[in-house]
Write an enzyme that holds these catalytic residues in place. Sequence first.
Site, PDB file in Angstrom:
ATOM      1  N   GLY A 193      -0.003 -26.720 -21.444  1.00 20.21           N
ATOM      2  CA  GLY A 193      -0.886 -26.746 -20.259  1.00 20.21           C
ATOM      3  C   GLY A 193      -2.143 -25.732 -20.309  1.00 20.21           C
ATOM      4  O   GLY A 193      -3.278 -26.072 -20.957  1.00 20.21           O
ATOM      5  N   ARG A 194      -1.371 -24.547 -20.433  1.00 17.04           N
ATOM      6  CA  ARG A 194      -2.431 -23.430 -20.706  1.00 17.04           C
ATOM      7  C   ARG A 194      -3.361 -23.448 -21.991  1.00 17.04           C
ATOM      8  O   ARG A 194      -4.630 -23.416 -22.089  1.00 17.04           O
ATOM      9  CB  ARG A 194      -1.809 -21.980 -20.528  1.00 17.04           C
ATOM     10  CG  ARG A 194      -2.616 -20.756 -20.936  1.00 17.04           C
ATOM     11  CD  ARG A 194      -1.563 -19.500 -21.252  1.00 17.04           C
ATOM     12  NE  ARG A 194      -0.560 -19.599 -20.338  1.00 17.04           N
ATOM     13  CZ  ARG A 194      -0.229 -18.896 -19.108  1.00 17.04           C
ATOM     14  NH1 ARG A 194      -1.306 -18.291 -18.770  1.00 17.04           N
ATOM     15  NH2 ARG A 194       0.802 -19.044 -18.824  1.00 17.04           N
ATOM     16  N   CYS A 223      -8.614  -8.736   2.067  1.00 17.28           N
ATOM     17  CA  CYS A 223      -8.154  -7.695   2.873  1.00 17.28           C
ATOM     18  C   CYS A 223      -6.934  -6.947   2.244  1.00 17.28           C
ATOM     19  O   CYS A 223      -5.675  -7.166   2.950  1.00 17.28           O
ATOM     20  CB  CYS A 223      -8.256  -7.849   4.103  1.00 17.28           C
ATOM     21  SG  CYS A 223      -9.915  -8.344   4.617  1.00 17.28           S
TER      22      CYS A 223
HETATM   23  N1  LLP Z   1       6.216 -27.869 -19.039  1.00 23.17           N
HETATM   24  C1  LLP Z   1       7.048 -27.589 -17.918  1.00 23.17           C
HETATM   25  C2  LLP Z   1       8.196 -28.149 -17.632  1.00 23.17           C
HETATM   26  C3  LLP Z   1       6.429 -26.336 -17.226  1.00 23.17           C
HETATM   27  O1  LLP Z   1       7.126 -25.816 -16.163  1.00 23.17           O
HETATM   28  C4  LLP Z   1       5.282 -25.635 -17.435  1.00 23.17           C
HETATM   29  C5  LLP Z   1       4.644 -24.764 -16.945  1.00 23.17           C
HETATM   30  C6  LLP Z   1       4.614 -26.310 -18.603  1.00 23.17           C
HETATM   31  C7  LLP Z   1       5.144 -27.448 -19.414  1.00 23.17           C
HETATM   32  C8  LLP Z   1       3.141 -25.791 -19.190  1.00 23.17           C
HETATM   33  O2  LLP Z   1       3.519 -24.404 -19.717  1.00 23.17           O
HETATM   34  P1  LLP Z   1       2.001 -23.754 -20.168  1.00 23.17           P
HETATM   35  O3  LLP Z   1       1.792 -24.298 -21.789  1.00 23.17           O
HETATM   36  O4  LLP Z   1       0.831 -23.871 -19.307  1.00 23.17           O
HETATM   37  O5  LLP Z   1       2.498 -22.576 -20.215  1.00 23.17           O
HETATM   38  N2  LLP Z   1       1.392 -20.094 -13.193  1.00 23.17           N
HETATM   39  C9  LLP Z   1       1.887 -19.256 -14.391  1.00 23.17           C
HETATM   40  C10 LLP Z   1       2.442 -20.271 -15.383  1.00 23.17           C
HETATM   41  C11 LLP Z   1       3.706 -20.984 -14.747  1.00 23.17           C
HETATM   42  C12 LLP Z   1       3.766 -22.121 -15.749  1.00 23.17           C
HETATM   43  C13 LLP Z   1       4.763 -23.101 -14.914  1.00 23.17           C
HETATM   44  N3  LLP Z   1       5.314 -24.152 -15.835  1.00 23.17           N
HETATM   45  C14 LLP Z   1       0.694 -18.710 -14.933  1.00 23.17           C
HETATM   46  O6  LLP Z   1      -0.467 -18.517 -14.395  1.00 23.17           O
HETATM   47  O7  LLP Z   1       0.730 -17.799 -16.171  1.00 23.17           O
END
Ligand code: LLP
Length: 441
Positions: free
Chosen positions: A295-296, A368
Site C-alpha cells: 500500500g504505502r 485544540c
Molecule cells: N495487507 C494487509 C492485510 C494490511 O493489513 C496492510 C496494512 C497492508 C496490506 C498494506 O501495508 P503497507 O504496504 O501499506 O504497509 N495506518 C498505518 C499503517 C497500517 C497498516 C495496516 N495494514 C500507518 O499510517 O503507518
Amino acid sequence: MIDAIWPRHAERLPDGGLRLGGCDARSLAAQYGTPLFVVDELDVRSRAAEYKAAYDHGDHPFEVFYASKAFLTVAIARWVHGAGLGIDVATGGELAVALRAGIPGEQIVMHGNNKSRAEIEAALEHGLRALVCDSLDELARIGSIAAERGLVAPVMLRLTAGVEAHTHEAIATAHEDQKFGLSIATGMAAKAVDQALGDPHIDLRGFHSHIGSQIFDADGFEIAAHRVALFMADMARTRGYVADALDLGGGMGIPYVDGDDPLDVAEMAHRLRAIVVRECSSAGIAVPRLSVEPGRAIVGSSTVTLYEVGVVKQVQVSDDFVRQYVAVDGGMSDNIRTALYNADYTAALANRVSHATAVPSRVVGKHCESGDIVVNNLQLPTDVRAGDLLAVATTGAYCWSMASNYNNLPRPAVIAVRDGASRVLIRRETAEDLLARDQDA
Ligand code: LLP
C-alpha cells in the site's frame, strides 16, 4: 527529482519555489487553497508499474494487489489498475470506490477482521477473488451467507505466523497477542482449515500472512514464510489439503527522512521470491500462486501536503533551548500519523529562498490539542512567517485515508498533478458539507 523522499517529478526552483508534476506549488495553493494534498500522478503510476515488473515475472510470479487503505480515490484505483495491479479492499466503502473505478471483482480481494453481512454479500455478489478471513466465527458466517445464496465463497485464511516485523526468530512469537490472524502455534489455524474444508459453501483457496508495515528488509518475511510453508506442508500431509494460493501481505517500507534506507523494489521482490521458493522446497510442497499487497510503497512518496503558515512562536523549552513552533492551517485532522505513531516527516519552505539561520522547529496544526503535531523535529529558518507555504513530503500513505473532521475542520482537497496540468480528485470539504448531515441544522 530532489531526492528519494520527494515525489519523482518534484523540482526545486531557483527562487525557492517547488514544482510538483510541472506545477508551481504557489500557484496550486492559490488556485485550490490549503491545506492541499498534491499527488504526482506519474509517481503513483510508475511505482505501480515497477512493482508489477519486479514481482510479476519468471517461474514464480507474484500478483500485486494494491492495499487501497493507504490512499483510495477512483482515479488512484484506475492508475494502479492501469499498471496491472489488483486491489485489496478492507471495507464495503473501499469496495464501492474500487467498483466505481471499474475494477473487475475478480481482481479485488476483501480483507477485514469483522466484515458485516452487507460487506460479505457485496463481495459474493461482485465475484471478488477472495475474502480473507481470520476467525472461525466469520468463516461460519461467510459459509452461511454463501449457502443462503446457493454460492461457494472463495476464502483465504489469514495466518498469524507469530512474527513481529524487524525481529528475529528468537523473539518472533511476540506478536500473537493482537486481533488479526489465525494462530499457527495455538492450533487455531488448523481448526479453521478443518472448518473450511468441511463447509460445502467455502472454497478454501489458500493462505495469507501480513507481518507489519514500513519494513525495510526481508528478515521478517523469511521467518513468516518459513512457518507458513511448514504449516502448508502439515495441512497437505494431515488433511490432504494443498493450498493453491499464498499472499505475503504488504509492509514494504519507504523513506520519510534522511537515513531511511529500505531495500529497493527489485531487491525486495528477488529476496521474497527466493525465500518462498526455498521454504516451500524445504517443506516439500509445490510453490503456490503468489501475491503481495503493498500500500504505502505505491502511494506514500507520491504526495506532498501544502500548508500555509499562520502563527510562529518561540518557546523557551529549557534554560538553553528554544524551539520554534510553526503553526499551519491543518494538522492532526489531515495527518494523524505523527500523533499516532510518532512518525517522522521531511518538510521545506515552498514559496521562497530563506538565508536565515535554521533552528530546531516543530510544525504544529490548528487543533485544540497539544499532540497536534505534523512534523515533530526539523530545522526551519528563523524568518519563517505568516503566509509562507510549507510542503510536507511523503504524505501519500495513510494521511488522507485517515483524515478526520476533528474540530469540524473540513478535510482538504486532493489534486493530481502531471506534466504541468492539475485537476481535482477529491474536492475540499466545506462547512456546508459538515452541516449537511446534522438533522437540526
Ligand atoms: N495487507 C494487509 C492485510 C494490511 O493489513 C496492510 C496494512 C497492508 C496490506 C498494506 O501495508 P503497507 O504496504 O501499506 O504497509 N495506518 C498505518 C499503517 C497500517 C497498516 C495496516 N495494514 C500507518 O499510517 O503507518
